[in-house]
Design a protein around this motif. Structure first.
Motif, PDB file in Angstrom:
ATOM      1  N   MET A   1       0.842  -1.205   0.000  1.00 21.57           N
ATOM      2  CA  MET A   1       0.000   0.000   0.000  1.00 21.57           C
ATOM      3  C   MET A   1       0.877   1.254   0.000  1.00 21.57           C
ATOM      4  SD  MET A   1      -3.064   1.140  -0.018  1.00 21.57           S
ATOM      5  CE  MET A   1      -4.034  -0.313   0.383  1.00 21.57           C
ATOM      6  N   ILE A   2       0.528   2.211  -0.832  1.00 31.19           N
ATOM      7  CA  ILE A   2       1.249   3.482  -0.821  1.00 31.19           C
ATOM      8  C   ILE A   2       0.254   4.628  -0.551  1.00 31.19           C
ATOM      9  CG2 ILE A   2       2.998   2.606  -2.424  1.00 31.19           C
ATOM     10  CD1 ILE A   2       1.780   4.418  -4.561  1.00 31.19           C
ATOM     11  N   ILE A   3       0.805   5.775  -0.215  1.00 31.52           N
ATOM     12  CA  ILE A   3      -0.003   6.988  -0.053  1.00 31.52           C
ATOM     13  C   ILE A   3       0.191   7.857  -1.293  1.00 31.52           C
ATOM     14  CG2 ILE A   3       0.274   9.222   1.119  1.00 31.52           C
ATOM     15  CD1 ILE A   3      -0.090   7.798   3.740  1.00 31.52           C
ATOM     16  N   VAL A   4      -0.878   8.494  -1.741  1.00 26.31           N
ATOM     17  CA  VAL A   4      -0.774   9.435  -2.861  1.00 26.31           C
ATOM     18  C   VAL A   4      -1.481  10.739  -2.493  1.00 26.31           C
ATOM     19  CG1 VAL A   4      -0.603   7.646  -4.636  1.00 26.31           C
ATOM     20  CG2 VAL A   4      -2.864   8.513  -3.998  1.00 26.31           C
ATOM     21  N   SER A   5      -1.043  11.834  -3.089  1.00 29.80           N
ATOM     22  CA  SER A   5      -1.756  13.107  -2.919  1.00 29.80           C
ATOM     23  C   SER A   5      -3.152  12.960  -3.502  1.00 29.80           C
ATOM     24  CB  SER A   5      -1.026  14.231  -3.664  1.00 29.80           C
ATOM     25  OG  SER A   5       0.214  14.501  -3.072  1.00 29.80           O
ATOM     26  N   ALA A   6      -4.160  13.329  -2.711  1.00 32.25           N
ATOM     27  CA  ALA A   6      -5.545  13.121  -3.140  1.00 32.25           C
ATOM     28  C   ALA A   6      -5.870  13.876  -4.432  1.00 32.25           C
ATOM     29  CB  ALA A   6      -6.489  13.541  -2.017  1.00 32.25           C
ATOM     30  N   CYS A   7      -5.269  15.068  -4.614  1.00 36.61           N
ATOM     31  CA  CYS A   7      -5.583  15.828  -5.836  1.00 36.61           C
ATOM     32  C   CYS A   7      -5.121  15.087  -7.088  1.00 36.61           C
ATOM     33  CB  CYS A   7      -4.960  17.222  -5.771  1.00 36.61           C
ATOM     34  SG  CYS A   7      -3.170  17.240  -5.550  1.00 36.61           S
ATOM     35  N   LEU A   8      -4.072  14.256  -6.967  1.00 40.32           N
ATOM     36  CA  LEU A   8      -3.596  13.473  -8.113  1.00 40.32           C
ATOM     37  C   LEU A   8      -4.579  12.353  -8.466  1.00 40.32           C
ATOM     38  CD1 LEU A   8       0.193  13.074  -7.184  1.00 40.32           C
ATOM     39  CD2 LEU A   8      -0.790  14.586  -8.922  1.00 40.32           C
ATOM     40  N   ALA A   9      -5.398  11.980  -7.491  1.00 42.29           N
ATOM     41  CA  ALA A   9      -6.400  10.935  -7.721  1.00 42.29           C
ATOM     42  C   ALA A   9      -7.719  11.532  -8.208  1.00 42.29           C
ATOM     43  CB  ALA A   9      -6.621  10.138  -6.438  1.00 42.29           C
ATOM     44  N   GLY A  10      -7.717  12.822  -8.505  1.00 40.01           N
ATOM     45  CA  GLY A  10      -8.916  13.459  -9.040  1.00 40.01           C
ATOM     46  C   GLY A  10      -9.853  14.008  -7.989  1.00 40.01           C
ATOM     47  N   LEU A  28      -3.919   3.374  -9.644  1.00 39.75           N
ATOM     48  CA  LEU A  28      -3.420   2.768  -8.393  1.00 39.75           C
ATOM     49  C   LEU A  28      -4.510   2.766  -7.320  1.00 39.75           C
ATOM     50  CD1 LEU A  28       0.147   4.358  -8.072  1.00 39.75           C
ATOM     51  CD2 LEU A  28      -0.373   1.937  -8.456  1.00 39.75           C
ATOM     52  N   VAL A  29      -5.231   3.898  -7.205  1.00 36.58           N
ATOM     53  CA  VAL A  29      -6.288   3.989  -6.190  1.00 36.58           C
ATOM     54  C   VAL A  29      -7.436   3.049  -6.528  1.00 36.58           C
ATOM     55  CG1 VAL A  29      -7.961   5.522  -5.091  1.00 36.58           C
ATOM     56  CG2 VAL A  29      -5.652   6.348  -5.558  1.00 36.58           C
ATOM     57  N   SER A  30      -7.816   3.015  -7.790  1.00 37.04           N
ATOM     58  CA  SER A  30      -8.983   2.192  -8.166  1.00 37.04           C
ATOM     59  C   SER A  30      -8.687   0.708  -8.022  1.00 37.04           C
ATOM     60  CB  SER A  30      -9.456   2.527  -9.582  1.00 37.04           C
ATOM     61  OG  SER A  30      -8.452   2.207 -10.506  1.00 37.04           O
ATOM     62  N   LYS A  31      -7.404   0.339  -8.071  1.00 33.12           N
ATOM     63  CA  LYS A  31      -7.024  -1.062  -7.858  1.00 33.12           C
ATOM     64  C   LYS A  31      -6.830  -1.391  -6.380  1.00 33.12           C
ATOM     65  CE  LYS A  31      -4.604  -2.131 -12.173  1.00 33.12           C
ATOM     66  NZ  LYS A  31      -3.259  -2.159 -12.779  1.00 33.12           N
TER      67      LYS A  31
END
Ligand code: SF4
Length: 146
Positions: A1-10, A28-31
């Motif tokens: 599991m990784i963390i991503v900036s939420a704005c990059l996920a739309g 990555l988030v949708s998977k």
């Protein structure tokens, strides 16, 4: 599991109420492989919000109490930005996250370069407050540009 900036996920958490959607991050988030977080919202900043930059230093200097995070109307936002970084770290520890992909140039999420605090678009070397706190806790950080 990784963390991503939420704005990059739309997610519409950007200062102007928009996002920085990136197809690779959304996938990555949708998977179920990445958790989207927005440190500025987690720190209590509203959306939309005025632009904010680190004044006279980098995220490392903010964490070391050597400089502040300042909104373009002059309000000191240091407390909110440190709180947001701490909440992201809390999420990372809960999920045993070892890596984060964060939005370039942001005073929270930037990695390697951040705006210089003059609101003129100029960049300086350094990390955002959240990126720096994650790095200090042995979490790998890269920007979406890499
Ligand atoms: S704080 Fe990070 S996640 Fe939130 S809008 Fe800014 S760059 Fe995106």
């Amino acid at each position: 599991m990784i963390i991503v900036s939420a704005c990059l996920a739309g997610i519409d958490c950007k200062y102007n109420g928009g996002n920085n959607a990136d197809d690779r991050i959304i996938e990555l988030v949708s998977k179920g492989q990445a958790i989207p977080v927005c440190p500025e919202q987690l720190g209590g900043c509203p959306t939309p919000r005025l632009k904010t930059e680190i004044a006279g230093g980098s995220g490392a200097d903010v964490l070391d109490s050597k400089c502040s995070v300042v909104r373009e109307d002059g309000r000191d936002m240091t407390e909110e930005f440190i709180k947001g970084a701490q909440e992201v770290l809390k999420i990372a520890k809960l999920l045993n996250v070892k890596k984060a992909i964060l939005k370039s140039k942001s005073p929270s999420c930037g990695y390697g370069k951040v705006y210089d605090g003059t609101f003129s678009g100029r960049l300086i070397d350094g990390n955002g407050v959240t990126s720096e706190l994650l790095l200090r806790n042995d979490i790998e950080v890269i920007s979406e540009k890499h």
